[in-house]
Write a protein that holds these residues in place. Structure first.
Motif, short mmCIF file in Angstrom:
data_model
loop_
_atom_site.label_atom_id
_atom_site.label_comp_id
_atom_site.label_asym_id
_atom_site.label_seq_id
_atom_site.Cartn_x
_atom_site.Cartn_y
_atom_site.Cartn_z
N LYS A 3 50.36 40.19 35.06
CA LYS A 3 49.96 39.72 33.74
C LYS A 3 48.56 40.24 33.44
CE LYS A 3 51.98 36.50 32.02
NZ LYS A 3 52.98 36.25 31.06
N ILE A 4 48.31 40.43 32.16
CA ILE A 4 46.96 40.74 31.69
C ILE A 4 46.63 39.67 30.65
CG2 ILE A 4 45.47 42.39 30.50
CD1 ILE A 4 46.38 43.49 33.16
N TYR A 5 45.58 38.91 30.92
CA TYR A 5 45.14 37.88 30.00
C TYR A 5 43.93 38.41 29.23
CZ TYR A 5 48.05 34.88 32.88
OH TYR A 5 49.11 34.34 33.56
N ASP A 6 44.02 38.36 27.91
CA ASP A 6 42.90 38.78 27.08
C ASP A 6 42.04 37.53 26.84
OD1 ASP A 6 41.09 39.60 25.15
OD2 ASP A 6 42.56 40.83 24.09
N LEU A 7 40.95 37.45 27.58
CA LEU A 7 40.06 36.30 27.48
C LEU A 7 38.73 36.76 26.91
CD1 LEU A 7 40.80 34.56 30.89
CD2 LEU A 7 41.72 33.98 28.65
N GLY A 9 38.05 38.97 24.79
CA GLY A 9 37.94 40.42 24.71
C GLY A 9 37.96 41.14 26.05
N ASN A 10 38.15 40.41 27.13
CA ASN A 10 38.21 41.00 28.47
C ASN A 10 39.64 40.90 29.00
OD1 ASN A 10 35.19 41.43 29.15
ND2 ASN A 10 35.32 39.39 28.31
N LYS A 11 40.11 41.97 29.58
CA LYS A 11 41.48 42.02 30.13
C LYS A 11 41.44 41.62 31.60
CE LYS A 11 43.02 44.21 26.37
NZ LYS A 11 42.58 43.44 25.26
N LYS A 13 43.29 40.80 34.97
CA LYS A 13 44.56 41.09 35.63
C LYS A 13 44.87 40.03 36.68
CE LYS A 13 47.06 44.60 38.20
NZ LYS A 13 47.01 45.86 38.92
N GLU A 28 36.37 44.13 34.44
CA GLU A 28 36.71 43.23 33.34
C GLU A 28 36.43 41.77 33.70
OE1 GLU A 28 38.10 43.71 30.14
OE2 GLU A 28 37.82 45.87 30.35
N TYR A 32 33.60 39.40 31.98
CA TYR A 32 34.02 38.11 31.43
C TYR A 32 33.14 36.97 31.94
CZ TYR A 32 36.87 33.90 30.87
OH TYR A 32 37.31 32.64 30.58
#
Length: 147
Positions: A3-7, A9-11, A13, A28, A32
């Motif tokens: 999964k890649i979570y966009d938190l 603006g940071n990806k 993994k 990333e 974050y």
């Protein structure tokens, strides 16, 4: 499942598996966390655990604080190792530290039944604020070259 979570603006993994999550300590994640680790760890763990519950139909049996401390300690060790290798220019020592860094890149966080050292992180969970305090405020891939 990767999964890649966009938190913010940071990806970020993460791999989800039954009774286990893997968080990748990379540029990333460092960006974050930079300067705001306390609130951002909380958000990240809540998002991952909610997705885990949706995917597997059950709650990941790891407390938020235990999960945060485990990830935080691995990120900090990664940071220290990279800093050490910038200062110490002895090839064989750098090679040894690089082997340790490879282990710190992926943080395996498992439930007690699959993670033999879960008790360590559970024990340290009460000291979460102390560990967050130790994390450098300038933790960022720009400050130390990070893969």
């Amino acid at each position: 499942m990767d999964k890649i979570y966009d938190l913010l603006g940071n990806k970020i993994k993460v791999t989800l598996q039954p009774q286990l999550i893997r968080v990748y300590s990379n540029a990333e994640l460092w960006q974050y966390l930079d300067g705001k680790a306390d609130s951002r760890f909380k958000l990240m763990v809540e998002v991952i655990k909610a997705d885990y519950k949706t995917h597997f139909g059950k709650v990941l049996a790891i407390s938020n604080d235990s999960l945060i401390v485990e990830i935080l300690v691995h990120v900090y060790c990664d940071y220290l190792g990279l800093s050490f290798n910038r200062m110490v220019r002895v090839k064989w020592i750098q090679a040894l530290v690089n082997k340790l860094l490879k282990r710190a890149e992926v943080v395996d966080c498992g439930e007690k039944s699959v993670d033999s050292n879960r008790w360590v992180w559970d024990l340290l969970a009460g000291s979460k604020s102390f560990f967050i305090y130790l994390l450098p405020k300038n933790l960022n891939a720009k400050n130390i070259k990070k893969h």
